[in-house]
Write an enzyme that holds these catalytic residues in place. Structure first.
Site, PDB file in Angstrom:
ATOM      1  N   GLU A  94       0.828  -1.189   0.000  1.00  0.00           N
ATOM      2  CA  GLU A  94       0.000   0.000   0.000  1.00  0.00           C
ATOM      3  C   GLU A  94       0.870   1.250   0.000  1.00  0.00           C
ATOM      4  O   GLU A  94       0.386   2.354   0.223  1.00  0.00           O
ATOM      5  CB  GLU A  94      -0.984   0.004   1.167  1.00  0.00           C
ATOM      6  CG  GLU A  94      -0.347  -0.033   2.525  1.00  0.00           C
ATOM      7  CD  GLU A  94      -1.388   0.223   3.605  1.00  0.00           C
ATOM      8  OE1 GLU A  94      -2.167  -0.690   3.856  1.00  0.00           O
ATOM      9  OE2 GLU A  94      -1.394   1.325   4.160  1.00  0.00           O
ATOM     10  N   CYS A 119      -3.404  -4.453   3.803  1.00  0.00           N
ATOM     11  CA  CYS A 119      -2.379  -5.361   4.315  1.00  0.00           C
ATOM     12  C   CYS A 119      -2.453  -6.762   3.728  1.00  0.00           C
ATOM     13  O   CYS A 119      -1.635  -7.608   4.068  1.00  0.00           O
ATOM     14  CB  CYS A 119      -2.458  -5.445   5.837  1.00  0.00           C
ATOM     15  SG  CYS A 119      -2.153  -3.864   6.613  1.00  0.00           S
ATOM     16  N   HIS A 144      -1.977 -12.168  10.498  1.00  0.00           N
ATOM     17  CA  HIS A 144      -1.603 -10.766  10.298  1.00  0.00           C
ATOM     18  C   HIS A 144      -1.379 -10.134  11.672  1.00  0.00           C
ATOM     19  O   HIS A 144      -2.104 -10.415  12.626  1.00  0.00           O
ATOM     20  CB  HIS A 144      -2.694 -10.001   9.529  1.00  0.00           C
ATOM     21  CG  HIS A 144      -2.381  -8.547   9.399  1.00  0.00           C
ATOM     22  ND1 HIS A 144      -1.212  -8.099   8.816  1.00  0.00           N
ATOM     23  CD2 HIS A 144      -3.048  -7.440   9.812  1.00  0.00           C
ATOM     24  CE1 HIS A 144      -1.185  -6.772   8.872  1.00  0.00           C
ATOM     25  NE2 HIS A 144      -2.285  -6.346   9.461  1.00  0.00           N
TER      26      HIS A 144
END
Ligand SMILES: [Zn+2]
Lengths: 361, 135
Positions: A94, A126, A249
């Protein structure tokens, strides 16, 4: 009528031809900003309940292209293939250096993979990195190409004083995907869970992202990761005890620990891939560099559950089992922990200069 | 730097791609198509390993246009393990002092930016201290 188990069986994504990871490579920049530095500046305190111990900070001459190039070189060293054998170079991030002009062409040229390749940049907050990885699995698994390179890398920005400034970090990992019989880890199946959720965004021409406070935890991170991981396990007939390691994550230290616990994983399964306490949140790099840290220590036969999360929102879950090729290929490039150990602490002023928070004009 | 010139040079700049002389095997960087040793034609591309040692160095406190954001920085003559000597910036030094003979390795980094945030970003090789754990 379809039964629930038949339905979940059909949900797991599996390529026609078995595929796996041929090579992998991590990258973490040298500089570290302790969370206490951020806390001291904005709240006048040095201690307390901080989300991470410290985060990695890229140097003045680094960006997602340069960091991806180094991770890709490491992945190619482990793969032991010629860069010209790649048929795709895909970079998920990103924080691509250009708004228009692909990062992937710069990376492909620098590693010697041009010109007979697919190249493109992936965006999904993400989970852009795991999205690129799933695409690479599809390209190789369909037989369109023998090898593909997928990268998740970020140089994340938090607004000065915002909660994200403690964690927004730099780093990621690259993966060469190829036929399963050449792999150091076979990717047995993947599953993705996606909804339209307004938890975190950045509009065009804005430097820093915004987040919808009440959407960030339960309806975003926890819901998507849990659904992706749970459905993949149901469809494969596996349970947490079948995995030696699990990687989630990691926007901070606590979220991956909590989601792991809820899904039935122990701290021992999560700890080797939990890097956020020492490098922070590397966004599109986070799940993939967690996986590279696990591959650094895994043994043949170990299975790994990896689940990414990207705001907006979605999760990609993957079932990966390590082969005997890991032992010899591991030592062909620096380990994830070698990068973490290469560490120079900086203060907030240096950080502000390195990350362009002081504008000279 | 004008864009066409940058584009022509980028392969050698991104990854230290030079040449090898087919007659006497001398490795050549930057590429010049003629062997400096035997004078023969040498057009075969050769990718350097990127490993070398610091031959000499100097620290720049005043920088030319396009490099101002990086000051102070260190420029070194690096002797590549294959023979040629190249001039390049050192990076990732942290608090590490630079010494003559220090082993370094090539990395690809941002070299300069033109026209602030509007122009092209120029990437190229720099060298950093060899990482522990590399071989
Ligand atoms: Zn010659």
């Amino acid at each position: 009528m379809e039964t629930a188990s038949e339905k979940s069986e059909s949900l797991a994504l599996k390529p026609d031809r078995p595929v796996g990871i041929i090579g992998y490579g991590a990258y973490v920049p040298r500089y570290r900003l302790p969370a206490t530095q951020v806390a001291r500046l904005w709240s006048g305190e040095g201690e307390g309940d901080l989300p991470v111990k410290e985060k990695s900070v890229a140097g003045l001459d680094e960006d997602v292209a340069t960091m991806s190039i180094e991770a890709a070189r490491n992945a190619l060293s482990r793969a032991g293939i010629s860069p010209s054998a790649l048929r795709a170079v895909w970079v998920g991030s990103e924080s691509h250096p250009y708004a228009v002009k692909p990062t992937s062409t710069i990376v492909a040229e620098a590693i010697g993979a041009t010109p007979y390749i697919q190249a493109g940049d992936w965006e999904f907050a993400c989970k852009a990195g795991t999205e690129a990885l799933v695409a690479a699995i599809g390209l190789v698994g369909s037989g369109m190409g023998r090898y593909a390179l997928a990268i998740g890398m970020d140089i994340a920005q938090g607004q000065p004083g915002d909660a994200l400034e403690y964690t927004a970090a730099s780093g990621g990992a690259a993966y060469v995907i190829g036929p399963a019989d050449e792999s150091l880890a076979v990717i047995e199946a993947t599953f993705s869970y996606v909804t339209d959720t307004p938890d975190f965004w950045r509009r065009a021409h804005q430097v820093y992202p915004s987040h919808g406070q009440r959407f960030t935890g339960e309806p975003a991170y926890f819901k998507h990761i849990s659904n992706a991981a749970q459905t993949l396990m149901e469809s494969l007939g596996t349970k947490p005890a079948d995995y030696r390691y699990a990687v989630f994550h990691q926007p901070n230290t606590r979220f991956p620990q909590m989601v792991g616990k809820r899904l039935g994983f122990s701290d021992e399964q999560i700890k080797p891939g939990l890097l956020s306490p020492v490098i922070g949140n590397t966004y599109a790099g986070a799940a993939l560099i967690g996986l590279s840290a696990v591959l650094d220590v895994a043994s043949p036969g170990d299975c790994i559950l990896v689940t990414s999360y990207g705001s907006g929102a979605g999760s990609d879950a993957m079932h990966i089992c390590v082969t005997s090729a890991i032992e010899e290929r591991r030592s062909r490039a620096p380990l994830t922990r070698d990068y973490i150990a290469r560490r120079s602490e900086i203060d907030y002023a240096t950080y502000a200069r390195y990350r362009g928070k002081i504008r000279m004009k | 730097m004008e864009v066409p010139r940058y584009w022509r040079l980028q392969k050698q700049r991104y990854a230290l791609v030079g040449e090898i002389c087919p007659h006497c095997q001398v490795k050549i960087f930057p590429p010049r198509d003629v062997c400096p040793e035997c004078g023969g034609e040498a057009k075969q591309p050769f990718s350097f390993s990127g490993k070398g040692t610091v031959f000499s160095f100097t620290t720049m406190y005043d920088a030319p246009k396009g490099f101002e954001m990086n000051t102070p920085y260190t420029v070194a003559l690096v002797k590549l393990e294959e023979g040629p000597v190249v001039t390049a910036q050192l990076t990732d030094l942290g608090e590490q002092p630079v010494e003559i003979g220090m082993p370094v390795e090539m990395v690809t980094r941002r070299i300069r930016e033109d026209e602030e945030d509007k122009g092209i970003i120029v990437y190229g090789y720099k060298f950093r201290p060899v990482m522990a754990g590399t071989h």
